[in-house]
Design a protein around this motif. Structure first.
Motif, short mmCIF file in Angstrom:
data_model
loop_
_atom_site.label_atom_id
_atom_site.label_comp_id
_atom_site.label_asym_id
_atom_site.label_seq_id
_atom_site.Cartn_x
_atom_site.Cartn_y
_atom_site.Cartn_z
N ALA A 62 31.74 -1.53 24.60
CA ALA A 62 30.95 -0.77 24.32
C ALA A 62 29.89 -1.11 24.04
CB ALA A 62 32.06 -0.14 23.15
N GLU A 63 29.83 -1.98 22.84
CA GLU A 63 28.31 -2.59 22.75
C GLU A 63 27.23 -1.86 23.45
OE1 GLU A 63 31.43 -3.99 21.36
OE2 GLU A 63 31.45 -2.71 19.76
N GLU A 64 28.17 -3.81 24.81
CA GLU A 64 27.09 -3.91 25.32
C GLU A 64 26.07 -2.69 26.56
OE1 GLU A 64 27.93 -7.95 27.65
OE2 GLU A 64 29.61 -6.27 27.35
N VAL A 65 27.22 -1.36 26.44
CA VAL A 65 26.50 -0.06 27.03
C VAL A 65 26.50 0.37 26.33
CG1 VAL A 65 27.58 2.51 27.44
CG2 VAL A 65 29.07 0.17 28.37
N THR A 66 25.85 0.43 24.28
CA THR A 66 25.66 1.15 23.72
C THR A 66 23.67 0.19 24.11
OG1 THR A 66 27.02 1.64 22.17
CG2 THR A 66 24.48 1.75 21.42
N ASP A 67 23.89 -0.97 24.22
CA ASP A 67 22.24 -1.57 24.47
C ASP A 67 21.56 -1.39 25.63
OD1 ASP A 67 22.87 -3.29 21.79
OD2 ASP A 67 24.19 -5.12 23.40
N LYS A 68 22.53 -0.96 26.55
CA LYS A 68 21.55 -1.38 27.56
C LYS A 68 21.36 1.01 27.58
CE LYS A 68 24.30 -2.79 30.99
NZ LYS A 68 23.73 -3.98 31.56
N ILE A 69 21.83 1.45 27.24
CA ILE A 69 21.65 2.78 26.75
C ILE A 69 20.47 3.20 26.30
CG2 ILE A 69 21.73 5.11 25.86
CD1 ILE A 69 24.75 4.82 27.05
N ILE A 70 19.88 1.94 25.08
CA ILE A 70 18.37 2.32 23.79
C ILE A 70 17.77 1.76 24.72
CG2 ILE A 70 17.98 1.36 21.89
CD1 ILE A 70 20.96 1.91 20.67
N ALA A 71 17.98 0.24 25.53
CA ALA A 71 17.03 -0.28 26.24
C ALA A 71 16.45 0.69 27.32
CB ALA A 71 17.54 -0.99 26.82
N PHE A 72 16.96 1.97 27.74
CA PHE A 72 16.34 2.87 28.68
C PHE A 72 16.22 3.55 28.11
CE2 PHE A 72 16.98 6.80 30.25
CZ PHE A 72 16.00 6.99 31.89
N LEU A 73 16.19 4.20 27.02
CA LEU A 73 15.73 5.30 25.83
C LEU A 73 14.25 4.63 25.97
CD1 LEU A 73 18.61 6.40 24.25
CD2 LEU A 73 17.70 7.61 25.94
N LYS A 74 14.44 3.27 24.89
CA LYS A 74 12.96 2.66 24.60
C LYS A 74 11.93 2.88 25.60
CE LYS A 74 14.82 0.35 20.74
NZ LYS A 74 15.22 -1.46 20.10
N LEU A 75 12.52 2.14 27.22
CA LEU A 75 11.77 2.24 28.71
C LEU A 75 10.55 3.40 28.18
CD1 LEU A 75 9.90 0.30 30.64
CD2 LEU A 75 12.81 1.08 31.45
N LYS A 76 11.84 4.63 28.14
CA LYS A 76 11.08 6.03 28.27
C LYS A 76 11.03 6.56 27.97
CE LYS A 76 12.22 7.42 32.17
NZ LYS A 76 11.35 7.68 33.85
N GLY A 77 10.46 5.88 26.37
CA GLY A 77 9.36 6.32 25.19
C GLY A 77 10.48 7.87 24.61
N MET A 78 12.39 7.53 24.64
CA MET A 78 13.40 8.80 24.45
C MET A 78 13.58 8.31 23.13
SD MET A 78 13.79 10.68 27.93
CE MET A 78 15.01 10.60 27.33
N TYR A 79 13.69 7.55 22.65
CA TYR A 79 14.70 6.78 21.57
C TYR A 79 14.07 7.14 20.07
CZ TYR A 79 17.08 3.37 19.21
OH TYR A 79 17.99 2.27 18.02
N TYR A 80 14.75 7.38 19.84
CA TYR A 80 14.40 8.59 17.70
C TYR A 80 15.38 7.83 17.09
CZ TYR A 80 10.96 10.42 20.96
OH TYR A 80 10.31 10.80 21.71
N PRO A 81 15.55 6.85 16.69
CA PRO A 81 16.32 6.13 15.46
C PRO A 81 16.93 7.25 14.36
CG PRO A 81 14.99 4.29 16.06
CD PRO A 81 14.43 5.04 16.39
N LEU A 82 18.05 7.27 14.53
CA LEU A 82 18.27 7.86 12.28
C LEU A 82 17.91 6.69 12.02
CD1 LEU A 82 21.86 8.78 13.46
CD2 LEU A 82 19.61 10.35 13.64
N ARG A 83 16.78 7.98 10.75
CA ARG A 83 16.58 6.65 9.54
C ARG A 83 17.43 6.92 8.24
NH1 ARG A 83 11.05 10.48 8.36
NH2 ARG A 83 12.30 12.14 9.26
N LYS A 84 17.85 5.67 7.89
CA LYS A 84 18.41 5.74 7.09
C LYS A 84 18.38 6.32 5.40
CE LYS A 84 20.57 1.73 9.10
NZ LYS A 84 20.91 0.16 9.01
N HIS A 85 18.40 6.88 5.39
CA HIS A 85 18.73 7.62 3.49
C HIS A 85 18.63 6.15 2.64
CE1 HIS A 85 18.16 11.18 5.48
NE2 HIS A 85 19.49 11.23 6.21
#
Length: 85
Positions: A62-85
């Motif tokens: 599941a972690e590797e799947v997540t990494d692949k999804i995040i990499a794709f979103l970053k490539l597309k300029g669509m990755y917006y990580p949640l800010r930590k409070h």
């Protein structure tokens, strides 16, 4: 994901027999195929050309799947990580 791997995962998660998991999976896929044909005129929902991003989860965690999804979103300029409070 490979059908047999997916069915085994479903059977384990839902605590049902592999046969019941296979039956449920086949019925769900038939319903999805009908829905995609009706709404999107897509005849073969298993053809990756219909999708912008596909991840085969058969042999990865599941972690590797997540990494692949995040990499794709970053490539597309669509990755917006949640800010930590």
């Amino acid at each position: 994901c490979d059908l047999h791997v997916r069915v085994a995962r479903i059977a384990n998660r839902e605590e049902i027999s592999p046969e019941e998991a296979m039956d449920t999976t086949m019925r769900r896929e038939a319903a999805a195929a009908m829905r995609y044909m009706t709404h999107y005129s897509i005849a073969d929902i298993t053809d990756p050309m219909h999708y912008e991003f596909v991840v085969d989860t058969t042999g990865i965690t599941a972690e590797e799947v997540t990494d692949k999804i995040i990499a794709f979103l970053k490539l597309k300029g669509m990755y917006y990580p949640l800010r930590k409070h």
